[in-house]
Write an enzyme that holds these catalytic residues in place. Sequence first.
Site, PDB file in Angstrom:
ATOM      1  CB  THR A 164      70.473 -12.966  66.395  1.00 48.07           C
ATOM      2  OG1 THR A 164      69.635 -13.469  67.424  1.00 48.07           O
ATOM      3  CG2 THR A 164      70.253 -13.758  65.121  1.00 48.07           C
ATOM      4  N   GLY A 165      72.916 -11.189  65.731  1.00 51.40           N
ATOM      5  CA  GLY A 165      73.799 -10.563  64.746  1.00 51.40           C
ATOM      6  C   GLY A 165      75.240 -10.971  64.991  1.00 51.40           C
ATOM      7  CD1 TRP A 173      76.073 -17.958  67.566  1.00 56.89           C
ATOM      8  CD2 TRP A 173      75.185 -17.984  65.522  1.00 56.89           C
ATOM      9  NE1 TRP A 173      76.059 -19.260  67.129  1.00 56.89           N
ATOM     10  CE2 TRP A 173      75.520 -19.293  65.879  1.00 56.89           C
ATOM     11  CE3 TRP A 173      74.606 -17.747  64.273  1.00 56.89           C
ATOM     12  CZ2 TRP A 173      75.287 -20.376  65.032  1.00 56.89           C
ATOM     13  CZ3 TRP A 173      74.386 -18.812  63.432  1.00 56.89           C
ATOM     14  CH2 TRP A 173      74.719 -20.122  63.820  1.00 56.89           C
ATOM     15  CG  HIS A 174      74.580 -14.664  61.651  1.00 54.55           C
ATOM     16  ND1 HIS A 174      73.623 -14.501  62.613  1.00 54.55           N
ATOM     17  CD2 HIS A 174      74.084 -15.582  60.790  1.00 54.55           C
ATOM     18  CE1 HIS A 174      72.595 -15.281  62.346  1.00 54.55           C
ATOM     19  NE2 HIS A 174      72.844 -15.957  61.250  1.00 54.55           N
ATOM     20  N   GLY A 175      78.928 -13.373  63.009  1.00 55.70           N
ATOM     21  CA  GLY A 175      80.278 -12.981  62.672  1.00 55.70           C
ATOM     22  C   GLY A 175      80.769 -11.904  63.612  1.00 55.70           C
TER      23      GLY A 175
END
Lengths: 367, 459
Positions: free
Chosen positions: B317-318, B320-322
């Site tokens: 998830t982390g 995925w954000h950048g």
Amino acid sequence: MIKRVPAFVILFVMLFALLLLSIILPKQTYSENENKYLATLPKFSFKSFWDGSFETKYGTYLSDQLPGRSAWISAKSIAESFLLKTENNGIVYGKDGYLFPKFQSYDESTYWDNLKSIHDFAMETDTPVHVIVVPSAYTVLTDYVLSGLPAVDEQEAMNKGLPILSASCDVINIWDKLEDAQHDYVFYRTDHHWTTYGAYIAYRDYCEKAGLVPYNAFFEAASTAGNFLGTSYSKCKKVGTLPDTISYFPFDATISYDGKTYPGIYDFTKLTTRDKYAMFLYGNHAESLVESEESRDKKGSLLIIKDSYADSMIPFLTRNYSSITCIDPRYYLGSIQELAKGDYDDILILLGFENLSGEGNWVKLSF
Amino acid sequence: MSFSSFVFLIRFLPLALILYYIVPGKVKNPLLVVLSLVFYTWGDPRSLPALLVIALAGYVSALMLDKLQKGRKAVLIFGLLLVLGSLAFYKYLGFIVSNLNSLIFERLNMGISAPKIASPLGISFFAFTTASYIIDVYKGVSSSCRNIVDYLLYICFFPKLLMGPIMRYKDFEPQLHERVIFESQLEKGAFRFIKGLAKKVLLADSVSALWNEVTSLGYENVSTPFAWLGVLAYTLQLYYDFSGYSDMALGLASMLGFTLPENFNFPYSSKSATEFWRRWHMTMGEWFKQYVYFPLGGSRCSKSRMMFNTFVVWALTGLWHGAAWNFVLWGIFYFILLMLEKNFYLNYLNKYPILGHIYTIFVTLVGWALFAVSDFGSLFALLKKMFVFSGGYSCLYSLRNYGILLIVCAVFSLEKTGRIVNRLSSKLWFRLVAALVLLLLSLAYMTDATYQPFLYAQF
């Protein structure tokens, strides 16, 4: 319809109206406030579409030509004041109608590079070099700034930086004198420049250091031009801003630039435009020559390397020098060091702190 | 193109709506596909091929999955490799190479230069949508879509193409053919779009200036309260930016007769980090749950395995954000919080709501601080400033300047306020006034953002 689907009607009608108006209405060409030509419909080509430049330009075209553009911008300024904002578009509202450009950081290495260039320049010439750095209004007008505004401490930066020039130049510190006179309208309220009176204070200091007899100006008798709303106002468009008044002394002198000589040093046609400060010396030029027959001192010629702060001070200098060569390093393409080898009695470098700490054009001095 | 741009608002949207409403029913879907591709191409022309290739990979894989009896797993893996591999290639290759460089190659004195690839607009969203489609067809949750127009509409539908909400095919499919546009949808959609536009333009963009100010002053140079104020501003900015965008997406879809899933449900009104993640970017959370957490075994396994599964979900998830380590750190931060809450104190937080709210606001702020700063040196400076009390530029001026705006932002992020607004929204006069005022103000702020008096020419 509006009774059943009001939000939809509002959204659709408003956007559709703007769509139509933006196509039908005649296009504006120039924005005085922004000092730029407004974007026109860009030419379409597959190449410019593919690399995205057409899309960007088209976006600028739409926003530049938005129907009622100026009114929308004013509306935003009003809305911000309803939020009790104390600034808009980078302009901080001070007391008594003062508008200060927000200046929160600068590049220290550029600042030191520029100082070093000035130092190197002064070492190369035998002519005495005087340096005046004009502080930004907010640092001097301490009684008019809202407390606690985080901003560059220009005084500290100058105290650290200017001593390296003292070996090669005569640094004239005008800080204290300007601050002492802060209640006497030394800076415009709506523009970042100093007033003619602020320039005059620096002028007297300069004369003292350069061994000249200063001209005694009686500001009560000065000519004035009112209704001046400067760059700070253009940015924030604060409602209820009171315009400034420009004072000037109608000295007998001429200015030449771009191969043409003009009678007088004030361009009164600028008073009908927004940028009234540009009346001094006809605005910014790479190189100009101001001549006067009335100089009272024996000294004849001055080379001044400057930004526009100098424009309101040079009229006083015509009382002391018969010829003043003005160089704006941002536009001047030749070698300034070469130029300084000419026959000058004095060299004055006069610029605003914000300019000294940025842009990097002052590096040109060392070439 | 962005929803909050003039190209969209005074060109694309009114024209798209008129066309869409006047063409006969059969032409509506093809029209929407064309409009969506125009919408995408305008924002990022060079990436149109990437979008189409990824979308077609999903289309072909699904058709094969439906036809084949054997080798379905191979098709699944191949399809996912293509889709998620493209995502990795575009978004993470530079990151991977630069990490390999500092880990291995530079020590061997053979560093390779990290390729500079511009990541296609919205790739994280449409790649995830396509991946969910392939997996759902593989699992038999949906059958494949034969009609290419319908399929492209599902992947490329412009309201959700660039920033979600991420939607599963089984939820989109029923809307492909049997949709009637009711007046109530037009009205709700238009009102929601205006609300979203206002959230983005009036609140998010305004409050972001405060965070930018803290950044430009330097985290070392501001006082501790100023640092917290800056992070608070960033916290509000993120919410209004993203939830405003989601509102616009849902509003647009509604005006076109579609219903998209909700993405935000007043996350800052949560009593725990666990609850926060049920309210923040819900469709992404659901994606990770469906396609990462459950396949790994979810919570129906040993406790240590469950911990591992949760860890993987949050690290991804982390990421995925950048493509940067601070996002991974941010994901792991939430992994730790969720584990702590689950095992120790979630009940207390729910039992004492005031405590829960204060705790959640605190951890959310710290989380967004991790999220905000990618450079570890600066991140450390920010955290040090936040947790080791020290002086610097005072925040009093900014508090005075942004005070009312911050209060407005805070009040409208609360669920209670949302309920009041919803109740008022049923009244005609309220919608009339609110829509008019918010739209006018949004246009004014958008215009002002393009206004740049050329100050420096004057010196």
